[in-house]
Scaffold this motif. Structure first.
Motif, PDB file in Angstrom:
ATOM      1  N   GLU A  71      88.417 -24.617  18.193  1.00 27.64           N
ATOM      2  CA  GLU A  71      89.135 -24.772  19.452  1.00 27.64           C
ATOM      3  C   GLU A  71      90.544 -24.195  19.341  1.00 27.64           C
ATOM      4  O   GLU A  71      91.039 -23.538  20.270  1.00 27.64           O
ATOM      5  CB  GLU A  71      89.190 -26.264  19.804  1.00 27.64           C
ATOM      6  CG  GLU A  71      89.511 -26.578  21.235  1.00 27.64           C
ATOM      7  CD  GLU A  71      89.331 -28.055  21.512  1.00 27.64           C
ATOM      8  OE1 GLU A  71      88.446 -28.395  22.310  1.00 27.64           O
ATOM      9  OE2 GLU A  71      90.053 -28.876  20.910  1.00 27.64           O
ATOM     10  N   SER A  75      92.162 -20.934  21.441  1.00 30.51           N
ATOM     11  CA  SER A  75      93.408 -21.014  22.203  1.00 30.51           C
ATOM     12  C   SER A  75      94.461 -20.041  21.676  1.00 30.51           C
ATOM     13  O   SER A  75      95.308 -19.566  22.431  1.00 30.51           O
ATOM     14  CB  SER A  75      93.961 -22.449  22.154  1.00 30.51           C
ATOM     15  OG  SER A  75      93.087 -23.346  22.797  1.00 30.51           O
ATOM     16  N   ARG A  85      88.213 -23.947  29.610  1.00 31.54           N
ATOM     17  CA  ARG A  85      87.271 -24.947  29.110  1.00 31.54           C
ATOM     18  C   ARG A  85      87.775 -26.366  29.339  1.00 31.54           C
ATOM     19  O   ARG A  85      87.057 -27.205  29.886  1.00 31.54           O
ATOM     20  CB  ARG A  85      86.992 -24.705  27.620  1.00 31.54           C
ATOM     21  CG  ARG A  85      86.197 -23.430  27.346  1.00 31.54           C
ATOM     22  CD  ARG A  85      85.896 -23.270  25.863  1.00 31.54           C
ATOM     23  NE  ARG A  85      85.056 -24.349  25.378  1.00 31.54           N
ATOM     24  CZ  ARG A  85      83.731 -24.375  25.485  1.00 31.54           C
ATOM     25  NH1 ARG A  85      83.095 -23.375  26.068  1.00 31.54           N
ATOM     26  NH2 ARG A  85      83.034 -25.390  25.008  1.00 31.54           N
ATOM     27  N   TYR A  86      89.005 -26.663  28.919  1.00 29.67           N
ATOM     28  CA  TYR A  86      89.443 -28.052  29.067  1.00 29.67           C
ATOM     29  C   TYR A  86      89.820 -28.396  30.502  1.00 29.67           C
ATOM     30  O   TYR A  86      89.679 -29.542  30.935  1.00 29.67           O
ATOM     31  CB  TYR A  86      90.557 -28.396  28.076  1.00 29.67           C
ATOM     32  CG  TYR A  86      91.971 -28.064  28.487  1.00 29.67           C
ATOM     33  CD1 TYR A  86      92.679 -28.863  29.378  1.00 29.67           C
ATOM     34  CD2 TYR A  86      92.641 -26.965  27.947  1.00 29.67           C
ATOM     35  CE1 TYR A  86      93.993 -28.579  29.716  1.00 29.67           C
ATOM     36  CE2 TYR A  86      93.929 -26.677  28.283  1.00 29.67           C
ATOM     37  CZ  TYR A  86      94.604 -27.482  29.177  1.00 29.67           C
ATOM     38  OH  TYR A  86      95.909 -27.193  29.529  1.00 29.67           O
ATOM     39  N   ARG A  89      86.652 -29.415  32.231  1.00 30.80           N
ATOM     40  CA  ARG A  89      86.271 -30.779  31.828  1.00 30.80           C
ATOM     41  C   ARG A  89      87.128 -31.825  32.534  1.00 30.80           C
ATOM     42  O   ARG A  89      86.621 -32.874  32.959  1.00 30.80           O
ATOM     43  CB  ARG A  89      86.400 -30.910  30.315  1.00 30.80           C
ATOM     44  CG  ARG A  89      85.350 -30.099  29.554  1.00 30.80           C
ATOM     45  CD  ARG A  89      85.758 -29.870  28.113  1.00 30.80           C
ATOM     46  NE  ARG A  89      86.138 -31.106  27.454  1.00 30.80           N
ATOM     47  CZ  ARG A  89      87.019 -31.174  26.456  1.00 30.80           C
ATOM     48  NH1 ARG A  89      87.606 -30.068  26.011  1.00 30.80           N
ATOM     49  NH2 ARG A  89      87.304 -32.329  25.896  1.00 30.80           N
ATOM     50  N   GLN A 161      97.044 -27.095  24.164  1.00 27.93           N
ATOM     51  CA  GLN A 161      95.663 -27.062  24.637  1.00 27.93           C
ATOM     52  C   GLN A 161      94.766 -27.939  23.777  1.00 27.93           C
ATOM     53  O   GLN A 161      93.884 -28.638  24.290  1.00 27.93           O
ATOM     54  CB  GLN A 161      95.150 -25.627  24.659  1.00 27.93           C
ATOM     55  CG  GLN A 161      95.784 -24.771  25.741  1.00 27.93           C
ATOM     56  CD  GLN A 161      95.098 -23.424  25.916  1.00 27.93           C
ATOM     57  OE1 GLN A 161      94.164 -23.089  25.190  1.00 27.93           O
ATOM     58  NE2 GLN A 161      95.553 -22.650  26.892  1.00 27.93           N
ATOM     59  N   ASN A 164      95.544 -31.672  24.572  1.00 31.58           N
ATOM     60  CA  ASN A 164      94.976 -32.014  25.877  1.00 31.58           C
ATOM     61  C   ASN A 164      93.461 -32.197  25.775  1.00 31.58           C
ATOM     62  O   ASN A 164      92.893 -33.148  26.319  1.00 31.58           O
ATOM     63  CB  ASN A 164      95.285 -30.912  26.892  1.00 31.58           C
ATOM     64  CG  ASN A 164      96.749 -30.842  27.264  1.00 31.58           C
ATOM     65  OD1 ASN A 164      97.536 -31.707  26.898  1.00 31.58           O
ATOM     66  ND2 ASN A 164      97.127 -29.798  27.996  1.00 31.58           N
ATOM     67  N   SER A 165      92.813 -31.264  25.076  1.00 31.21           N
ATOM     68  CA  SER A 165      91.360 -31.315  24.939  1.00 31.21           C
ATOM     69  C   SER A 165      90.907 -32.564  24.186  1.00 31.21           C
ATOM     70  O   SER A 165      89.922 -33.214  24.567  1.00 31.21           O
ATOM     71  CB  SER A 165      90.872 -30.053  24.227  1.00 31.21           C
ATOM     72  OG  SER A 165      89.484 -30.088  24.026  1.00 31.21           O
ATOM     73  N   ARG A 166      91.609 -32.914  23.123  1.00 30.50           N
ATOM     74  CA  ARG A 166      91.218 -34.087  22.334  1.00 30.50           C
ATOM     75  C   ARG A 166      91.369 -35.373  23.135  1.00 30.50           C
ATOM     76  O   ARG A 166      90.563 -36.300  22.988  1.00 30.50           O
ATOM     77  CB  ARG A 166      92.052 -34.149  21.049  1.00 30.50           C
ATOM     78  CG  ARG A 166      91.730 -33.055  20.042  1.00 30.50           C
ATOM     79  CD  ARG A 166      92.396 -33.302  18.703  1.00 30.50           C
ATOM     80  NE  ARG A 166      93.854 -33.293  18.775  1.00 30.50           N
ATOM     81  CZ  ARG A 166      94.608 -32.200  18.666  1.00 30.50           C
ATOM     82  NH1 ARG A 166      94.034 -31.017  18.495  1.00 30.50           N
ATOM     83  NH2 ARG A 166      95.919 -32.268  18.717  1.00 30.50           N
ATOM     84  N   ARG A 169      88.424 -35.634  25.317  1.00 30.28           N
ATOM     85  CA  ARG A 169      87.198 -35.896  24.557  1.00 30.28           C
ATOM     86  C   ARG A 169      87.014 -37.373  24.287  1.00 30.28           C
ATOM     87  O   ARG A 169      85.879 -37.868  24.196  1.00 30.28           O
ATOM     88  CB  ARG A 169      87.218 -35.098  23.256  1.00 30.28           C
ATOM     89  CG  ARG A 169      85.897 -35.127  22.501  1.00 30.28           C
ATOM     90  CD  ARG A 169      85.868 -34.109  21.371  1.00 30.28           C
ATOM     91  NE  ARG A 169      85.891 -32.750  21.906  1.00 30.28           N
ATOM     92  CZ  ARG A 169      86.895 -31.883  21.714  1.00 30.28           C
ATOM     93  NH1 ARG A 169      87.949 -32.250  20.990  1.00 30.28           N
ATOM     94  NH2 ARG A 169      86.846 -30.681  22.228  1.00 30.28           N
TER      95      ARG A 169
END
Length: 209
Positions: A71, A75, A85-86, A89, A161, A164-166, A169
């Protein structure tokens, strides 16, 4: 007169958004405005009115990029794809209360195309990460400010990024755990889970296992 704190079908005391409901959030967890407090041994949860607590910190550090090297590399080399992607989501959680299936997460959706255009023409693509970061902070009641979000996004796009994604998740994993528990008779089933989605998203994700 004090409101009861363990009442079925209690109306939330705020304007609700589409949520995901954690499987392991304790009753009265700090930072929650309202949510489901699963009882022990897989019994069905009951709605609880919980007083909103103080903002919390991010669940992972800004430099915890080693948690998902793929990931981070995406980025780093192509931030428009990482953002696409994020962001997709996040929109799925906001609009439906359910996580987007992994196979359906787009690498090049409309948000990513717009990010690419702005980033290539002006170099200010980080503005999109800044705005998404602010939305995520508000969703999970995370401490910070818009100014801090902007400065952080400007300094290190891949780090922002990834963080934010974690954070997203954790909500996605909690939702899937709840659905899986329902399939095995340990909690609410899919129909009951969908009914829960009229409530506010969790403001305090469960601790990592």
């Amino acid at each position: 007169m004090q409101q009861p704190t363990n009442e079925k079908n209690a109306a939330p005391a705020y304007e609700a958004q589409a949520p995901a409901h954690p499987a392991s959030v304790p009753a009265g967890a700090p930072g929650m405005s309202a949510g489901f407090a699963p009882s022990a041994y897989g019994q069905q949860p009951q709605m609880q009115q919980v007083q909103q607590g103080q903002p919390r910190e991010w669940s992972t550090g800004l430099c915890s990029c080693g948690d998902n090297c793929g990931e981070f590399c995406l980025s780093w080399w192509c931030p428009c794809m990482g953002y696409s992607r994020y962001k997709s989501r996040l929109e799925a959680l906001q609009q439906t209360g359910a996580p987007l299936p992994a196979d359906d997460v787009p690498n090049c959706a409309a948000p990513g195309v717009l990010y690419l255009a702005v980033h290539c023409l002006s170099g200010f693509g980080f503005i999109f990460d800044f705005m998404a970061r602010t939305d995520i902070r508000k969703r999970y009641n995370i401490d910070g400010s818009a100014f801090g979000d902007c400065c952080t996004a400007c300094c290190c796009i891949p780090c922002v990024q990834g963080q934010n994604s974690r954070e997203l998740r954790r909500e996605e994993d909690a939702f899937r755990a709840r659905m899986q528990a329902g399939q095995y008779g340990q909690g609410p089933g899919p129909d009951q889970t969908m009914q829960m989605q009229a409530q506010k998203p969790m403001a305090y994700p469960p601790a990592s296992a």
